[in-house]
Write a protein that holds these residues in place. Structure first.
Motif, mmCIF file in Angstrom:
data_model
loop_
_atom_site.group_PDB
_atom_site.id
_atom_site.type_symbol
_atom_site.label_atom_id
_atom_site.label_comp_id
_atom_site.label_asym_id
_atom_site.label_seq_id
_atom_site.Cartn_x
_atom_site.Cartn_y
_atom_site.Cartn_z
ATOM 1 N N ASP A 144 -2.349 30.202 -9.424
ATOM 2 C CA ASP A 144 -3.107 29.645 -10.547
ATOM 3 C C ASP A 144 -2.427 29.962 -11.874
ATOM 4 N N MET A 145 -1.941 31.190 -12.025
ATOM 5 C CA MET A 145 -1.287 31.604 -13.261
ATOM 6 C C MET A 145 0.017 30.829 -13.480
ATOM 7 N N ILE A 146 0.768 30.640 -12.404
ATOM 8 C CA ILE A 146 2.026 29.892 -12.496
ATOM 9 C C ILE A 146 1.764 28.462 -12.966
ATOM 10 N N LEU A 147 0.743 27.824 -12.384
ATOM 11 C CA LEU A 147 0.432 26.443 -12.739
ATOM 12 C C LEU A 147 -0.058 26.315 -14.176
ATOM 13 N N HIS A 148 -0.841 27.298 -14.621
ATOM 14 C CA HIS A 148 -1.320 27.246 -16.001
ATOM 15 C C HIS A 148 -0.164 27.404 -16.989
ATOM 16 N N ALA A 149 0.773 28.291 -16.692
ATOM 17 C CA ALA A 149 1.937 28.457 -17.558
ATOM 18 C C ALA A 149 2.777 27.181 -17.556
ATOM 19 N N PHE A 150 2.923 26.588 -16.384
ATOM 20 C CA PHE A 150 3.691 25.351 -16.232
ATOM 21 C C PHE A 150 3.035 24.208 -17.007
ATOM 22 N N SER A 151 1.719 24.059 -16.848
ATOM 23 C CA SER A 151 1.012 22.966 -17.518
ATOM 24 C C SER A 151 0.996 23.165 -19.032
ATOM 25 N N ALA A 152 0.889 24.419 -19.488
ATOM 26 C CA ALA A 152 0.885 24.689 -20.927
ATOM 27 C C ALA A 152 2.208 24.279 -21.552
ATOM 28 N N GLY A 153 3.311 24.617 -20.870
ATOM 29 C CA GLY A 153 4.620 24.216 -21.368
ATOM 30 C C GLY A 153 4.771 22.708 -21.388
ATOM 31 N N MET A 154 4.286 22.049 -20.330
ATOM 32 C CA MET A 154 4.369 20.594 -20.234
ATOM 33 C C MET A 154 3.551 19.931 -21.350
ATOM 34 N N LEU A 155 2.347 20.441 -21.598
ATOM 35 C CA LEU A 155 1.491 19.876 -22.646
ATOM 36 C C LEU A 155 2.065 20.138 -24.037
ATOM 37 N N GLY A 156 2.694 21.306 -24.204
ATOM 38 C CA GLY A 156 3.348 21.595 -25.476
ATOM 39 C C GLY A 156 4.471 20.606 -25.747
ATOM 40 N N ILE A 167 3.390 9.147 -41.894
ATOM 41 C CA ILE A 167 3.333 10.603 -41.742
ATOM 42 C C ILE A 167 4.714 11.140 -41.373
ATOM 43 N N HIS A 168 5.109 12.212 -42.017
ATOM 44 C CA HIS A 168 6.321 12.916 -41.605
ATOM 45 C C HIS A 168 6.042 14.408 -41.713
ATOM 46 N N LEU A 169 5.800 15.040 -40.579
ATOM 47 C CA LEU A 169 5.449 16.452 -40.556
ATOM 48 C C LEU A 169 6.694 17.324 -40.491
ATOM 49 N N SER A 170 6.606 18.474 -41.129
ATOM 50 C CA SER A 170 7.695 19.447 -41.071
ATOM 51 C C SER A 170 7.763 20.071 -39.686
ATOM 52 N N PRO A 171 8.883 20.707 -39.318
ATOM 53 C CA PRO A 171 8.984 21.364 -38.005
ATOM 54 C C PRO A 171 7.849 22.345 -37.727
ATOM 55 N N PHE A 172 7.392 23.043 -38.761
ATOM 56 C CA PHE A 172 6.304 24.004 -38.558
ATOM 57 C C PHE A 172 5.022 23.302 -38.135
ATOM 58 N N PHE A 173 4.664 22.222 -38.825
ATOM 59 C CA PHE A 173 3.411 21.531 -38.501
ATOM 60 C C PHE A 173 3.523 20.735 -37.201
ATOM 61 N N VAL A 174 4.726 20.256 -36.882
ATOM 62 C CA VAL A 174 4.929 19.630 -35.568
ATOM 63 C C VAL A 174 4.660 20.648 -34.469
ATOM 64 N N SER A 175 5.205 21.842 -34.643
ATOM 65 C CA SER A 175 5.026 22.917 -33.663
ATOM 66 C C SER A 175 3.575 23.368 -33.594
ATOM 67 N N LEU A 176 2.923 23.443 -34.764
ATOM 68 C CA LEU A 176 1.520 23.846 -34.796
ATOM 69 C C LEU A 176 0.653 22.835 -34.063
ATOM 70 N N PHE A 177 0.919 21.536 -34.269
ATOM 71 C CA PHE A 177 0.163 20.508 -33.559
ATOM 72 C C PHE A 177 0.381 20.616 -32.056
ATOM 73 N N ALA A 178 1.630 20.781 -31.641
ATOM 74 C CA ALA A 178 1.948 20.874 -30.213
ATOM 75 C C ALA A 178 1.235 22.068 -29.582
ATOM 76 N N LEU A 179 1.210 23.199 -30.302
ATOM 77 C CA LEU A 179 0.528 24.397 -29.789
ATOM 78 C C LEU A 179 -0.972 24.150 -29.663
ATOM 79 N N CYS A 180 -1.577 23.618 -30.714
ATOM 80 C CA CYS A 180 -3.029 23.350 -30.694
ATOM 81 C C CYS A 180 -3.379 22.319 -29.631
ATOM 82 N N PHE A 181 -2.539 21.307 -29.464
ATOM 83 C CA PHE A 181 -2.765 20.274 -28.461
ATOM 84 C C PHE A 181 -2.780 20.875 -27.059
ATOM 85 N N ALA A 182 -1.787 21.708 -26.756
ATOM 86 C CA ALA A 182 -1.682 22.315 -25.424
ATOM 87 C C ALA A 182 -2.853 23.254 -25.140
#
Length: 247
Positions: A115-127, A145-160
């Motif tokens: 279960d832990m392996i799959l959650h880590a895998f899915s989190a990376g995939m969703l990120g 819209i043109h987001l900076s690298p920081f906000f792109v990363s923040l969105f990807a993290l929040c999305f995942a």
């Protein structure tokens, strides 16, 4: 080998993986329905023994899997987002590991940390998917819209992480309505956990989701920063060339 031939090969592999996973899930639904009829009710008396609620969960998971397996193609068609074929193949493999191996073949209990392996895998995939979505918005002609690298990363993290939380809500709801054991509040031998231990699986999943997404997002952020620097240097050189021509 040309780029077109490579893309055709990858597309054929994607189609093959899709068909294999879909057929396995469909056959698992038939199998679970047949086994449900004669399965014992109540709590499992033996380790790894399946009772009616286990087969109900198996049917639910397989049916959900057969629906969400079409999600990438529907997103591409409806929103025009080009999801890389490799990412779609990884997504299909994840469904195979999470549903067919996890629920049907009982890997969640048989394989330590499955279960832990799959959650880590899915989190990376969703990120990574979060990065694809923002990249599409950044380069879309309809979007300004043109987001900076920081906000792109923040969105990807929040999305995942949000997707991970929604999954936990789905597990809790299924356990409450159908009497299943998706949140693993009961061990393989039928022991019902109590107190702080009952939160262990849910909190562990959310924490692993966060860590897995954070790792991929951090790598993505570094990549975007380097890309931004290269573009800035390129613009600077072009501006210098234009200035020299003017002079």
């Amino acid at each position: 080998m040309s780029e077109i031939n490579k893309n055709n090969i990858i597309d054929k592999r994607k189609t093959l993986v899709f068909k294999v996973v879909f057929v396995l899930l469909a056959l698992s639904v038939v199998y679970a329905v047949v086994m449900l009829i004669n399965a014992p009710s109540g709590v499992s008396k033996k380790e790894y023994e399946y009772v009616k609620t286990d087969y109900v969960l198996m049917i639910l998971q397989c049916v959900v899997g057969m629906i969400v397996i079409f999600l990438p193609s529907r997103v591409e068609q409806k929103f025009g987002i080009d999801i890389p074929d490799i990412m779609e193949i990884i997504y299909f493999i994840f469904l195979f590991c999470a549903i067919y191996l996890g629920e049907v073949q009982n890997f969640y209990y048989r394989i330590p940390f499955w279960d832990m392996i799959l959650h880590a895998f899915s989190a990376g995939m969703l990120g990574a998917l979060g990065f694809v979505i923002v990249d599409f918005l950044n380069h879309s002609e309809k979007s300004h819209i043109h987001l900076s690298p920081f906000f792109v990363s923040l969105f990807a993290l929040c999305f995942a992480v949000t997707c991970g939380v929604v999954w936990e809500i789905y597990e809790y709801t299924a356990d409450h309505i159908l009497g299943t054991n998706m949140q693993k509040f009961m061990t393989a031998d039928g022991t019902v956990l109590s107190g702080h231990a009952t939160l262990g699986d849910t909190m562990k999943d959310i924490i692993v989701d966060l860590i897995g997404a954070l790792v991929i997002v951090s790598l993505g952020y570094v990549h975007l920063r380097k890309k931004e620097r290269r573009l800035a240097e390129k613009r600077l050189k072009q501006a210098e060339k234009v200035q020299v021509v003017k002079n």
